[in-house]
Design a protein around this motif. Sequence first.
Motif, PDB file in Angstrom:
ATOM      1  N   CYS A 150       0.847  -1.197   0.000  1.00  0.00           N
ATOM      2  CA  CYS A 150       0.000   0.000   0.000  1.00  0.00           C
ATOM      3  C   CYS A 150       0.886   1.251   0.000  1.00  0.00           C
ATOM      4  O   CYS A 150       2.016   1.221   0.491  1.00  0.00           O
ATOM      5  N   LEU A 151       0.334   2.344  -0.543  1.00  0.00           N
ATOM      6  CA  LEU A 151       1.066   3.613  -0.621  1.00  0.00           C
ATOM      7  C   LEU A 151       2.407   3.422  -1.319  1.00  0.00           C
ATOM      8  O   LEU A 151       3.455   3.890  -0.866  1.00  0.00           O
ATOM      9  N   VAL A 152       2.365   2.712  -2.420  1.00  0.00           N
ATOM     10  CA  VAL A 152       3.552   2.432  -3.219  1.00  0.00           C
ATOM     11  C   VAL A 152       3.078   2.260  -4.659  1.00  0.00           C
ATOM     12  O   VAL A 152       1.868   2.251  -4.918  1.00  0.00           O
ATOM     13  N   GLN A 153       3.998   2.171  -5.614  1.00  0.00           N
ATOM     14  CA  GLN A 153       3.558   1.994  -6.989  1.00  0.00           C
ATOM     15  C   GLN A 153       2.814   0.666  -7.142  1.00  0.00           C
ATOM     16  O   GLN A 153       3.094  -0.311  -6.456  1.00  0.00           O
ATOM     17  N   ARG A 154       1.830   0.655  -8.041  1.00  0.00           N
ATOM     18  CA  ARG A 154       0.873  -0.438  -8.118  1.00  0.00           C
ATOM     19  C   ARG A 154       1.497  -1.749  -8.601  1.00  0.00           C
ATOM     20  O   ARG A 154       1.118  -2.822  -8.148  1.00  0.00           O
ATOM     21  N   ARG A 165      18.169  -2.702 -27.137  1.00  0.00           N
ATOM     22  CA  ARG A 165      18.617  -4.002 -26.641  1.00  0.00           C
ATOM     23  C   ARG A 165      18.965  -3.928 -25.148  1.00  0.00           C
ATOM     24  O   ARG A 165      20.005  -4.404 -24.691  1.00  0.00           O
ATOM     25  N   LYS A 166      18.034  -3.345 -24.414  1.00  0.00           N
ATOM     26  CA  LYS A 166      18.198  -3.223 -22.970  1.00  0.00           C
ATOM     27  C   LYS A 166      16.917  -3.639 -22.251  1.00  0.00           C
ATOM     28  O   LYS A 166      15.829  -3.663 -22.841  1.00  0.00           O
ATOM     29  N   ILE A 167      17.080  -3.955 -20.983  1.00  0.00           N
ATOM     30  CA  ILE A 167      15.970  -4.317 -20.109  1.00  0.00           C
ATOM     31  C   ILE A 167      15.874  -3.256 -19.023  1.00  0.00           C
ATOM     32  O   ILE A 167      16.869  -2.960 -18.345  1.00  0.00           O
ATOM     33  N   TYR A 168      14.678  -2.695 -18.845  1.00  0.00           N
ATOM     34  CA  TYR A 168      14.448  -1.639 -17.862  1.00  0.00           C
ATOM     35  C   TYR A 168      13.489  -2.171 -16.796  1.00  0.00           C
ATOM     36  O   TYR A 168      12.395  -2.640 -17.118  1.00  0.00           O
ATOM     37  N   ILE A 169      13.905  -2.097 -15.542  1.00  0.00           N
ATOM     38  CA  ILE A 169      13.089  -2.590 -14.437  1.00  0.00           C
ATOM     39  C   ILE A 169      12.631  -1.402 -13.607  1.00  0.00           C
ATOM     40  O   ILE A 169      13.464  -0.637 -13.099  1.00  0.00           O
ATOM     41  N   ASN A 170      11.327  -1.241 -13.481  1.00  0.00           N
ATOM     42  CA  ASN A 170      10.750  -0.152 -12.697  1.00  0.00           C
ATOM     43  C   ASN A 170      10.122  -0.752 -11.440  1.00  0.00           C
ATOM     44  O   ASN A 170       9.128  -1.452 -11.499  1.00  0.00           O
ATOM     45  N   ARG A 171      10.712  -0.463 -10.277  1.00  0.00           N
ATOM     46  CA  ARG A 171      10.227  -1.019  -9.017  1.00  0.00           C
ATOM     47  C   ARG A 171      10.618  -0.081  -7.870  1.00  0.00           C
ATOM     48  O   ARG A 171      11.503   0.763  -8.023  1.00  0.00           O
ATOM     49  N   PRO A 172       9.990  -0.233  -6.701  1.00  0.00           N
ATOM     50  CA  PRO A 172      10.326   0.627  -5.556  1.00  0.00           C
ATOM     51  C   PRO A 172      11.774   0.456  -5.127  1.00  0.00           C
ATOM     52  O   PRO A 172      12.383  -0.595  -5.335  1.00  0.00           O
ATOM     53  N   SER A 310      -5.999  -2.852  -1.785  1.00  0.00           N
ATOM     54  CA  SER A 310      -4.563  -2.621  -1.854  1.00  0.00           C
ATOM     55  C   SER A 310      -4.186  -1.894  -3.140  1.00  0.00           C
ATOM     56  O   SER A 310      -3.379  -0.955  -3.131  1.00  0.00           O
ATOM     57  N   LEU A 311      -4.787  -2.303  -4.273  1.00  0.00           N
ATOM     58  CA  LEU A 311      -4.509  -1.634  -5.544  1.00  0.00           C
ATOM     59  C   LEU A 311      -4.982  -0.180  -5.518  1.00  0.00           C
ATOM     60  O   LEU A 311      -4.311   0.715  -6.045  1.00  0.00           O
ATOM     61  N   LEU A 312      -6.147   0.062  -4.903  1.00  0.00           N
ATOM     62  CA  LEU A 312      -6.684   1.424  -4.839  1.00  0.00           C
ATOM     63  C   LEU A 312      -5.827   2.328  -3.964  1.00  0.00           C
ATOM     64  O   LEU A 312      -5.829   3.562  -4.149  1.00  0.00           O
ATOM     65  N   LEU A 313      -5.115   1.747  -3.012  1.00  0.00           N
ATOM     66  CA  LEU A 313      -4.250   2.526  -2.122  1.00  0.00           C
ATOM     67  C   LEU A 313      -2.843   2.698  -2.692  1.00  0.00           C
ATOM     68  O   LEU A 313      -1.951   3.156  -1.987  1.00  0.00           O
ATOM     69  N   CYS A 314      -2.666   2.303  -3.938  1.00  0.00           N
ATOM     70  CA  CYS A 314      -1.382   2.488  -4.621  1.00  0.00           C
ATOM     71  C   CYS A 314      -1.554   3.461  -5.780  1.00  0.00           C
ATOM     72  O   CYS A 314      -2.674   3.803  -6.163  1.00  0.00           O
ATOM     73  N   TRP A 315      -0.449   3.918  -6.324  1.00  0.00           N
ATOM     74  CA  TRP A 315      -0.512   4.813  -7.477  1.00  0.00           C
ATOM     75  C   TRP A 315       0.046   4.118  -8.720  1.00  0.00           C
ATOM     76  O   TRP A 315       0.817   3.165  -8.616  1.00  0.00           O
ATOM     77  N   PRO A 316      -0.375   4.576  -9.901  1.00  0.00           N
ATOM     78  CA  PRO A 316       0.111   3.952 -11.146  1.00  0.00           C
ATOM     79  C   PRO A 316       1.631   4.039 -11.255  1.00  0.00           C
ATOM     80  O   PRO A 316       2.274   4.898 -10.646  1.00  0.00           O
ATOM     81  N   VAL A 317       2.174   3.133 -12.034  1.00  0.00           N
ATOM     82  CA  VAL A 317       3.633   3.096 -12.229  1.00  0.00           C
ATOM     83  C   VAL A 317       4.093   4.381 -12.903  1.00  0.00           C
ATOM     84  O   VAL A 317       3.535   4.808 -13.911  1.00  0.00           O
ATOM     85  N   TYR A 318       5.105   5.004 -12.319  1.00  0.00           N
ATOM     86  CA  TYR A 318       5.669   6.237 -12.876  1.00  0.00           C
ATOM     87  C   TYR A 318       7.104   5.978 -13.294  1.00  0.00           C
ATOM     88  O   TYR A 318       7.913   5.468 -12.524  1.00  0.00           O
TER      89      TYR A 318
END
Length: 333
Positions: A150-154, A165-172, A310-318
Motif C-alpha cells: 500500500c502507498l507504493v507503486q501499483r 537491446r536493454k531491459i528496464y526494471i521499474n520497481r520501488p 490494496s490496488l486502490l491505495l497504490c498509485w500507477p507506475v511512474y
Amino acid sequence: MYFVEWLMRRTLTASKEDITGFEGDMKQFEKATEKYGKQYRGMQERQVSDAPSDARSIYKMNDTYMDVRTFFDEWRGGVLLGLSPLLLGLFFFPVFILPEMTVALFTGMVPGAGRSVSVGDYVGIAGTWAIWLVFLAAFVYLFWVFRMECLVQRHIVVRFNRKTRKIYINRPNFAGGNQVYDWDDVVASVDPGDQVVTKKRKREILMLFFFKQRTGAEYHDVVFLGAPLRSDHELYALWEYIRRYMEEGPESIPNPKCIPRFPWPWRSLLAPWSFLENKWAAAPWSPRMIALVLIASPVMLLHALAHWCSLLLCWPVYWPRQLRRESTASEPV
C-alpha cells in the motif's frame, strides 16, 4: 506484495557482518553464479520452445518495447487484512470518539448527557487517548510492512526494448529500485539446450538473473517474471515469446492479449482463484473440488476485496523522465 523482492534485495546486498555464519553458503553461491554466467552466455539466440506464448503477462507491446508483469501481483491483500484492526482503530477513534471526549475535557460537561465530567470520565478519556497513541505508535513501527503493498507503486514493470537491446526494471527502491541492464547479459531460468514439451500443471516462475560478473554492477540482481505460470511448458513458452520479440521482432510472435493496468475489481477476483486454478484443472467439476471452492469462497472473496483495496491505495507506475525517454527510444541511446 513486494516482500519477496525486498527479501531478495536484502540478501543480495548483505554485508559481511550480515552473513556471519553463512560465509560458506555465499561462496558456493558465488561459484554457481560464475558457472551459470559462463554456461548460459549466448542463450538469447537459442530457441527453447516451438509455441511462444504471452502467458497472460504482457501489459503493452509495440515495435519498440514490450512491458511485462511480474509474478507476485496476486500475493497482496494479506498485509492489509492483517493490519485492518490497527487501521480501523487508527482512523475510527479520532473521527468518532476522540472529538467528543476532547470537548468534554475542555468544557467540563459530557456532550448529550447534561452533567459534569466525573473522575471516571477523565480516566476514560485519558485511557482512550492512550489506546489511540498505542495504535499510532504501532502503525509507525509497522509502516515498512504496510508499504509492501500500500502507498507504493501499483506494479513492478519490466520493459524490454528491442531497439536499444536493454531491459528496464521499474520497481520501488526498497525492492531493488529502477535498473537498466543489457539484453545480452540476462540469464533466464530455462535450459537453452532442452526444449520442454511437458504440460504437467504446477506453479512455475520465470526468473531473470543479472549476475554482477556480466553486468559490471556492484550486486547481483533477479526479477520474477510473468503471471503465475501453470507448467514448465508455459514458462519456456513465455521466455521464447520474449526472446523472439527481442531477437526477431513482434512479427515473429502472436499478438498478445494485453492485460489492463487499471485496478478493475473483477480482476482482483482472479487473484485468489490463481491459487486453486491448477487443482481445479486437474479435476474440474468433481464433487471434491466443488466442495473445496464452496468452503474456500468466503476467504477468497475476502482476499479479493483486500487485493482490490490494496490496488486502490497504490498509485500507477511512474517512469522517471530520463528512464522514460531512454526506455521508449527507437534507437540505441
